[in-house]
Motif scaffolding. Structure first.
Motif, PDB file in Angstrom:
ATOM      1  N   TYR A   1       0.836   8.398  10.219  1.00  0.00           N
ATOM      2  CA  TYR A   1       1.707   7.685   9.513  1.00  0.00           C
ATOM      3  C   TYR A   1       2.966   8.362   8.820  1.00  0.00           C
TER       4      TYR A   1
ATOM      5  N   ASP B   1      -6.783   5.668   4.770  1.00  0.00           N
ATOM      6  CA  ASP B   1      -5.604   4.498   4.613  1.00  0.00           C
ATOM      7  C   ASP B   1      -5.969   3.432   5.868  1.00  0.00           C
TER       8      ASP B   1
ATOM      9  N   SER C   1       0.700  -1.232   0.012  1.00  0.00           N
ATOM     10  CA  SER C   1       0.021   0.025  -0.061  1.00  0.00           C
ATOM     11  C   SER C   1       0.868   1.244  -0.110  1.00  0.00           C
ATOM     12  N   ASP C   2       2.083   1.178   0.494  1.00  0.00           N
ATOM     13  CA  ASP C   2       3.033   2.234   0.194  1.00  0.00           C
ATOM     14  C   ASP C   2       3.091   2.768  -1.187  1.00  0.00           C
TER      15      ASP C   2
ATOM     16  N   THR D   1      -4.077  -2.740   2.635  1.00  0.00           N
ATOM     17  CA  THR D   1      -2.839  -3.581   2.367  1.00  0.00           C
ATOM     18  C   THR D   1      -3.313  -5.160   2.827  1.00  0.00           C
TER      19      THR D   1
ATOM     20  N   TYR E   1      -4.956  -1.068   8.930  1.00  0.00           N
ATOM     21  CA  TYR E   1      -5.317  -1.885  10.282  1.00  0.00           C
ATOM     22  C   TYR E   1      -6.986  -2.010  10.558  1.00  0.00           C
TER      23      TYR E   1
ATOM     24  N   SER F   1      -0.613  -6.576   4.086  1.00  0.00           N
ATOM     25  CA  SER F   1       0.474  -6.916   4.740  1.00  0.00           C
ATOM     26  C   SER F   1       0.208  -7.277   6.235  1.00  0.00           C
ATOM     27  N   LYS F   2      -0.971  -6.812   6.632  1.00  0.00           N
ATOM     28  CA  LYS F   2      -1.346  -7.080   8.007  1.00  0.00           C
ATOM     29  C   LYS F   2      -2.250  -8.141   8.413  1.00  0.00           C
TER      30      LYS F   2
ATOM     31  N   ARG G   1       4.157  -8.032  -0.638  1.00  0.00           N
ATOM     32  CA  ARG G   1       4.128  -6.565  -1.070  1.00  0.00           C
ATOM     33  C   ARG G   1       2.979  -6.502  -1.865  1.00  0.00           C
TER      34      ARG G   1
END
Ligand code: PMP
Length: 353
Positions: free
Chosen positions: A111, A181, A86-87, A207, A184, A209-210, A218
């Protein structure tokens, strides 16, 4: 410092990610990774993907993944953009949607990549202070702006803003893009994706990622009006045609489709979080209400930096932020397994004794 650097590079202040030390037996609670592995179906898919097709480029449009994400969120693939974490999605959003004449708005505690993107793309910004309880005050955002962005739940505070407040923000900001965003959100919040149908200026970023435990793969994505998605796609197609490789797309599809694993593992993280908060409070810590897979905690009698350093001596790493100074007393602690949380509590009990 090099004479070969462009002026932009001279002026950059890059983001510093949490460290990834290679030490054995580390209790790693510093970068909000998921303590449980990805879905076994993801691993199976990745193994199957390792074959002759790797000589071929992946689908530049990640069509299968965009369809899987669209199915999950009940939108169309034209409302979905995917990127290399997501970056990367956020970076494209700054360049494509948040760069206008007026400054963009985001919280003073948030962030820390946001100001970095502003530096990279030359975007003016204004940081609005969280209130005493470290909450976002929507009233502060009812002023002219070039766009708005914040995480919900916010990071590193873990505090959640109610969906009704986000809707109030959208109602008052019809002419600028609002990026939420939701890295989380699956650990205790309700997604704003459902509002996208009524608010064409809303972009929601997620994302894998979490909650889907794929930080190493990624993959991140955005959901919003097709016009916003087209803007992101225009940047992507001017930057890197293939941000997702074959493994990333295949693994991400499998992850989006395994609802049972997703629910089981995030449920375990939430249960461990609630237990950890209770135990830290018994040790005298003040813990902000968390809707994330991390907590933000401070002890009235112990400095955040000192506690972080003492934990480190015991091979437990958490994250500490020096700036702004009002968060210096805090530690940001990722929720680990129950065993990791117990190791943390035992270490803190010793340290503060
Ligand atoms: N947004 C927030 C609020 C985060 O904390 C992170 C993780 N550092 C990200 C986005 C980026 O996550 P990723 O690039 O792994 O998707």
């Amino acid at each position: 410092m090099s004479k070969f650097w462009s002026q932009v590079v001279h002026d950059l202040t890059p983001y510093v990610p949490g460290e990834q030390p290679k030490l054995p037996d580390l209790v790693k609670l510093n970068t909000n990774e998921n303590p449980y592995g990805p879905s076994p179906k993801v691993l199976e898919t990745l193994r199957a993907e390792a074959g002759d097709t790797l000589r071929l480029y992946p689908d530049p449009n990640s069509g299968r993944l965009r369809q899987a994400i669209a199915d999950y969120h009940h939108v169309t693939p034209a409302q979905v953009f995917v990127g290399n974490g997501s970056d990367e999605v956020l970076a494209h959003a700054f360049q494509a949607l948040l760069k206008h004449d007026a400054p963009i708005l985001f919280p003073d505690i948030t962030y820390s990549f946001y100001p970095v993107y502003c530096g990279l793309y030359g975007i003016a910004y204004r940081q609005l202070p969280l209130n005493e309880a470290f909450e976002i005050r929507v009233d502060d955002y009812l002023q002219p702006n070039g766009g708005i962005i914040f995480p919900n739940p916010n990071a590193p505070t873990a505090r959640l803003l109610a969906l009704s407040e986000i809707e109030r923000l959208l109602q008052a900001n019809a002419d600028s893009v609002v990026v939420i965003d939701e890295a989380y959100v699956d650990f205790g919040g309700e997604s704003a994706v459902g509002l996208a149908a009524r608010y064409p200026q809303l972009l929601v970023v997620h994302t894998l990622s979490k909650a889907r435990s794929l930080a190493g793969l990624r993959v991140g994505y955005a959901v919003g009006h097709a016009d916003l998605i087209e803007a992101l796609t225009r940047v992507k197609d001017s930057f890197n045609s293939y941000p997702l490789d074959r493994f990333a797309e295949a693994g991400a599809v499998a992850a989006m489709q395994d609802q049972a694993w997703f629910d089981e593992t995030r449920g375990k993280v939430i249960a461990s979080r609630d237990k950890l908060v209770a135990e830290l409070e018994m040790l005298g810590f003040a813990v902000l209400p968390s809707a994330a897979n991390f907590i933000f905690a401070r002890h009235p009698a112990h400095d955040g930096a000192a506690l972080t350093a003492s934990l480190r001596e015991r091979s437990i790493i958490v994250r500490h932020f020096k700036q702004p100074s009002r968060i210096a007393p805090f530690m940001r602690i990722t929720i680990g397994t129950d065993a990791q949380c117990a190791a943390l509590v035992n270490a803190l009990r010793e340290i503060i004794a």
